[in-house]
Write a protein that holds these residues in place. Structure first.
Motif, mmCIF file in Angstrom:
data_model
loop_
_atom_site.group_PDB
_atom_site.id
_atom_site.type_symbol
_atom_site.label_atom_id
_atom_site.label_comp_id
_atom_site.label_asym_id
_atom_site.label_seq_id
_atom_site.Cartn_x
_atom_site.Cartn_y
_atom_site.Cartn_z
ATOM 1 N N MET A 1 0.317 1.418 -14.953
ATOM 2 C CA MET A 1 -0.325 1.612 -13.653
ATOM 3 C C MET A 1 -0.333 0.312 -12.839
ATOM 4 S SD MET A 1 -1.778 3.606 -11.559
ATOM 5 C CE MET A 1 -2.795 3.491 -10.095
ATOM 6 N N LEU A 2 -0.664 -0.806 -13.506
ATOM 7 C CA LEU A 2 -0.685 -2.083 -12.801
ATOM 8 C C LEU A 2 0.715 -2.475 -12.359
ATOM 9 C CD1 LEU A 2 -3.255 -4.064 -14.980
ATOM 10 C CD2 LEU A 2 -3.549 -3.315 -12.614
ATOM 11 N N ALA A 3 1.708 -2.182 -13.200
ATOM 12 C CA ALA A 3 3.084 -2.502 -12.813
ATOM 13 C C ALA A 3 3.491 -1.708 -11.577
ATOM 14 C CB ALA A 3 4.021 -2.210 -13.981
ATOM 15 N N GLU A 4 3.173 -0.417 -11.564
ATOM 16 C CA GLU A 4 3.509 0.399 -10.402
ATOM 17 C C GLU A 4 2.798 -0.127 -9.150
ATOM 18 O OE1 GLU A 4 2.760 1.574 -13.305
ATOM 19 O OE2 GLU A 4 4.230 3.075 -13.915
ATOM 20 N N LEU A 5 1.528 -0.524 -9.342
ATOM 21 C CA LEU A 5 0.779 -1.068 -8.201
ATOM 22 C C LEU A 5 1.465 -2.325 -7.661
ATOM 23 C CD1 LEU A 5 -1.816 -0.832 -6.497
ATOM 24 C CD2 LEU A 5 -2.941 -2.316 -8.177
ATOM 25 N N GLY A 6 1.896 -3.198 -8.559
ATOM 26 C CA GLY A 6 2.580 -4.418 -8.129
ATOM 27 C C GLY A 6 3.901 -4.113 -7.442
ATOM 28 N N ILE A 7 4.652 -3.158 -7.995
ATOM 29 C CA ILE A 7 5.944 -2.790 -7.398
ATOM 30 C C ILE A 7 5.751 -2.256 -5.977
ATOM 31 C CG2 ILE A 7 7.864 -1.158 -7.562
ATOM 32 C CD1 ILE A 7 7.493 -1.333 -10.651
ATOM 33 N N ILE A 8 4.770 -1.405 -5.815
ATOM 34 C CA ILE A 8 4.556 -0.780 -4.500
ATOM 35 C C ILE A 8 4.048 -1.806 -3.481
ATOM 36 C CG2 ILE A 8 3.126 0.894 -3.262
ATOM 37 C CD1 ILE A 8 3.214 2.607 -5.854
ATOM 38 N N THR A 9 3.079 -2.629 -3.866
ATOM 39 C CA THR A 9 2.496 -3.574 -2.897
ATOM 40 C C THR A 9 3.498 -4.631 -2.462
ATOM 41 O OG1 THR A 9 1.547 -4.762 -4.791
ATOM 42 C CG2 THR A 9 0.100 -3.254 -3.596
ATOM 43 N N THR A 10 4.314 -5.134 -3.384
ATOM 44 C CA THR A 10 5.310 -6.135 -2.969
ATOM 45 C C THR A 10 6.373 -5.490 -2.080
ATOM 46 O OG1 THR A 10 6.431 -5.773 -5.096
ATOM 47 C CG2 THR A 10 5.037 -7.729 -4.910
ATOM 48 N N ALA A 11 6.756 -4.257 -2.397
ATOM 49 C CA ALA A 11 7.768 -3.580 -1.571
ATOM 50 C C ALA A 11 7.237 -3.317 -0.168
ATOM 51 C CB ALA A 11 8.200 -2.273 -2.243
ATOM 52 N N VAL A 12 5.992 -2.865 -0.069
ATOM 53 C CA VAL A 12 5.411 -2.612 1.254
ATOM 54 C C VAL A 12 5.247 -3.929 2.022
ATOM 55 C CG1 VAL A 12 3.373 -1.738 2.465
ATOM 56 C CG2 VAL A 12 4.258 -0.517 0.486
ATOM 57 N N ALA A 13 4.853 -4.986 1.318
ATOM 58 C CA ALA A 13 4.734 -6.294 1.975
ATOM 59 C C ALA A 13 6.089 -6.742 2.529
ATOM 60 C CB ALA A 13 4.197 -7.326 0.983
ATOM 61 N N LEU A 14 7.146 -6.484 1.766
ATOM 62 C CA LEU A 14 8.493 -6.813 2.245
ATOM 63 C C LEU A 14 8.810 -6.068 3.539
ATOM 64 C CD1 LEU A 14 11.409 -7.890 1.979
ATOM 65 C CD2 LEU A 14 11.875 -5.981 0.439
ATOM 66 N N LEU A 15 8.536 -4.789 3.556
ATOM 67 C CA LEU A 15 8.819 -3.988 4.759
ATOM 68 C C LEU A 15 7.991 -4.477 5.951
ATOM 69 C CD1 LEU A 15 8.967 -0.432 3.140
ATOM 70 C CD2 LEU A 15 10.887 -1.848 3.888
ATOM 71 N N LEU A 16 6.718 -4.779 5.693
ATOM 72 C CA LEU A 16 5.855 -5.234 6.784
ATOM 73 C C LEU A 16 6.302 -6.590 7.324
ATOM 74 C CD1 LEU A 16 2.297 -4.212 5.523
ATOM 75 C CD2 LEU A 16 3.525 -3.298 7.500
ATOM 76 N N ALA A 17 6.737 -7.475 6.422
ATOM 77 C CA ALA A 17 7.188 -8.809 6.871
ATOM 78 C C ALA A 17 8.366 -8.677 7.825
ATOM 79 C CB ALA A 17 7.550 -9.670 5.666
ATOM 80 N N TRP A 18 9.346 -7.870 7.449
ATOM 81 C CA TRP A 18 10.512 -7.731 8.324
ATOM 82 C C TRP A 18 10.184 -6.918 9.575
ATOM 83 C CZ3 TRP A 18 14.096 -11.034 8.384
ATOM 84 C CH2 TRP A 18 14.436 -11.719 7.216
ATOM 85 N N TYR A 19 9.252 -5.969 9.454
ATOM 86 C CA TYR A 19 8.802 -5.269 10.661
ATOM 87 C C TYR A 19 8.153 -6.265 11.621
ATOM 88 C CZ TYR A 19 5.851 -2.627 13.789
ATOM 89 O OH TYR A 19 5.230 -2.156 14.923
ATOM 90 N N ALA A 20 7.350 -7.182 11.073
ATOM 91 C CA ALA A 20 6.675 -8.178 11.914
ATOM 92 C C ALA A 20 7.693 -9.054 12.640
ATOM 93 C CB ALA A 20 5.749 -9.033 11.063
ATOM 94 N N VAL A 21 8.783 -9.398 11.953
ATOM 95 C CA VAL A 21 9.829 -10.212 12.597
ATOM 96 C C VAL A 21 10.397 -9.464 13.798
ATOM 97 C CG1 VAL A 21 12.106 -11.241 12.302
ATOM 98 C CG2 VAL A 21 10.413 -11.425 10.467
#
Length: 689
Positions: A1-21
């Motif tokens: 569960m923690l691994a899935e949480l980490g996978i999802i949050t880092t992936a969403v952070a990646l998308l948000l970072a490039w969206y912000a750019v």
């Protein structure tokens, strides 16, 4: 569960970072506030997401979730809780996640702190900070994902994958491999994060500089906005270098704290250019000069940060500090190249349009401006020398086919005269005036420090020092110190006519923290210089094999070898411990236990040589149980150093850090202005989408 949480949050952070750019650039170009606000909100949201990812990883480490490959590779059940927590940055993937989290933290803080005061720069600040974060998150999500897991097929084959392969079941080892032995030291536990904070902190002033170039807002606003950010980054970079030196002194067993190792140098390079920038930027603020130069310095500092990160992680340099080799080398090099092209391209564009022209010209070669320029040239010269010495094996092999390695003799011979010249400037520059200084005035201001320096030289000679190089070095460093103390004394004395000396000193520092914090930094550098001179020129060493009861003498100390014991620690390391007594004359002053630690079943460097040391302010009597000689009950080989004044290096480092904190502490006026802006804009500071 923690691994899935980490996978999802880092992936969403990646998308948000490039969206912000994309959103910030579009908002800036189209003049749409809505898009800029949306970009800001996306940038701010990366922080809770990455905080969640880091928390998921730390909880996994503490709980021993060895299904996650990174947890298995960096922790073990018998590890102390402290090392389980700090394992977050103990390996490649985790440290990249930590890097991203720190950058997200710095970026969010910079956006919130400067949103109203530097509104025109903000869209581009978002673009450059989030572009950098987006790149590191690409590494984290695609190449070095810390949440990759272990899977086992029915035939027993184990492979790593982010998601469960068809036909495979989760593989959960009974125990992990544990942290790299060399990282199990307090100095190394704190050294990497402080270095990361320094590295990442340098991204913020670079982003503001790029925002100024991109927007054409080339006044001093970007400098005022970033002065404290670069001071904070410089503080952590300085602290990281000091802690790294202490770790090397305690663990690596070479008797010193600085070996001109390529990875050490990689951290030193941005520190040098950052220091030059901190000086030259004052000229732009005061006189409107050096706009081209300051842009070049901050770009160079950022590129050296990325180069240092690339060097440490790609394995292109051989170093005891380089703990990781991975496929991130090519993408990091590509990011470095793109960043260089973009930064230099913007810089040249504004330069050739004349938008970085100086507002004033140099009036006299004898002025504070000219001395600061000379100071900058010396820092850059040291940077070039260290850069060449660090990367010479790569360049020489690339162009000649033969690898040429330059060792400490090269670095010492090239950099020592340059550092000596810097101490001279450190003494003269504070006494000079902006614009023009007469030789008579400068000579008069230097009179008392010069007399004190002459007295110091006489004392050194009277007490028996005959090494002319040491006397000259102490004179130069002493001169810089006396000037600094003299300037502080003059400031306090002027105020002490109407208040007590203590109150005068307190208010003097409080009213001009930048100037007097800088003087404290200079004092720290002076104390470090005294320690470096003493421990380098006057270091004594010897090596002997002793039977039990035998003794050796070094300096005024005598060491007697008592016994040898072996033990197994709770974490499984095998310790070979020698017990020696140290006498000053006939008086027993210390019982030392130098030892070797061997970590069985550990890949790579699995032996640590822990020194025993008797420390006084005067010197360190530093004893190593030599690892490469046979050790037995009958005899053991010791390498012993007498390092005079070495502790001044650490004390000077503390003084330097205190000085940076004084200089970086917000002025009361600034805090008041921020509070007022927050109050006035309280109705509009909520996040808007």
């Amino acid at each position: 569960m923690l691994a899935e949480l980490g996978i999802i949050t880092t992936a969403v952070a990646l998308l948000l970072a490039w969206y912000a750019v994309l959103a910030s650039v579009w908002g800036a170009q189209s003049g749409s506030e809505r898009w800029v606000y949306s970009a800001r909100n996306a940038a701010l949201l990366t922080w809770p997401l990455l905080t969640t990812a880091c928390a998921a990883m730390i909880i996994s480490q503490v709980n021993g979730d060895f299904h996650i490959e990174y947890v298995w590779a960096t922790t073990e059940r018998s590890s102390d809780l402290f090392f389980k927590l700090t394992a977050l940055w103990g390996g490649q993937a985790g440290s990249l996640l930590f890097w991203s989290w720190v950058l997200s933290t710095f970026s969010g803080a910079a956006l919130l702190w400067n949103w109203r005061s530097e509104r025109r720069l903000m869209p581009y600040v978002i673009a450059f900070t989030m572009g950098t974060l987006g790149f590191f998150l690409i590494l984290n999500v695609i190449i070095e994902n810390p949440f990759t897991r272990l899977w086992q097929y029915p035939n027993g084959q184990v492979e790593t994958a982010l998601f469960q392969p068809a036909g495979a079941m989760p593989a959960i080892p009974r125990d992990g491999r544990g942290l790299n032995p060399l990282l199990r030291h307090p100095g190394m536990v704190f050294h990497p994060p402080t270095l990361y904070l320094g590295y990442v902190g340098m991204v913020i002033p670079w982003a503001f500089a790029m925002a100024a170039l991109a927007s054409g807002e080339l006044s001093t606003h970007w400098i005022r906005a970033t002065r404290r950010w670069i001071l904070v980054a410089w503080l952590f970079l300085s602290l990281g270098l000091i802690l790294g030196g202490r770790w090397a002194y305690d663990v690596l067993g070479w008797g010193g704290y600085w070996g001109w190792d390529p990875v050490e140098n990689a951290a030193l390079l941005p520190w040098l250019t950052g220091t030059a920038f901190l000086h030259s930027v004052m000229i732009q603020e005061k006189r409107g000069m050096l706009k081209v130069w300051n842009m070049a310095l901050i770009i160079l500092t950022f590129l050296l940060v990325i180069l240092g990160t690339f060097s440490t992680r790609s394995g292109i340099v051989s170093s005891v500090h380089s703990f990781a080799q991975s496929p991130i080398g090519p993408p990091m090099f590509a990011f470095l190249a793109i960043s260089a092209l973009l930064s230099i391209g913007l810089w040249l564009y504004r330069w050739q349009r004349g938008e970085l022209a100086a507002e004033h010209h140099l009036e006299s070669w004898l002025s504070r401006e000219s001395l600061f320029i000379l100071n900058n040239l010396l820092f850059v010269a040291i940077t070039v020398a260290v850069f060449w010495g660090s990367y010479a094996p790569i360049f020489t092999e690339l162009f000649t086919g033969e690898k040429i390695t330059l060792g400490p003799p090269y670095f010492n011979s090239v950099t020592a005269p340059l550092f000596a010249a810097l101490y001279v400037l450190m003494g003269i520059a504070p006494l000079s005036a902006w614009g023009r200084t007469s030789t008579k005035r400068l000579g008069s201001a230097m009179l008392i420090p010069l007399l004190l320096t002459a007295a110091l030289v006489i004392l050194l000679v009277v007490f028996g020092m005959r090494n002319w190089m040491a006397i000259l070095a102490y004179a130069l460093v002493g001169f810089a110190g006396f000037v600094t103390l003299y300037e502080i004394w003059r400031g306090v004395k002027a105020r002490a006519q109407r208040e007590s000396w203590l109150v005068a000193a307190y208010r003097l520092f409080g009213r001009n923290r930048r100037r007097y914090g800088g003087y404290v930094i200079h004092l720290g550098v002076v104390v470090i210089g005294l320690g470096v001179i003493g421990s380098t020129i006057f270091q004594q060493e010897t090596q002997r094999t002793l039977a039990e009861g035998e003794a050796l003498t070094l300096g005024r100390y005598t060491m007697v070898y008592d016994q040898l014991t072996r033990a197994v620690a709770a974490d499984g390391r095998v310790m070979t411990i020698a017990e020696v007594e140290v006498y000053d004359g006939n008086q027993l002053v210390a019982t030392l236990r130098p030892r070797q630690d061997f970590f069985p079943n550990t890949e790579g460097m699995n032996t640590m040589t822990i020194a025993g040391s008797y420390s006084t302010l005067e010197s360190d009597f530093y004893v190593l149980l030599v690892a490469w000689e046979e050790i037995s009950q009958a005899g053991a080989t010791f390498k012993v150093y007498l390092n005079p004044l070495v502790n001044l290096v650490w004390w000077g480092g503390i003084i330097l850090i205190v000085g940076i904190m004084v200089a970086a502490w917000p002025e009361p006026d600034r805090l008041r202005a921020v509070r007022e802006m927050s109050t006035v804009g309280s109705g509009t500071t909520s996040l808007r989408v």
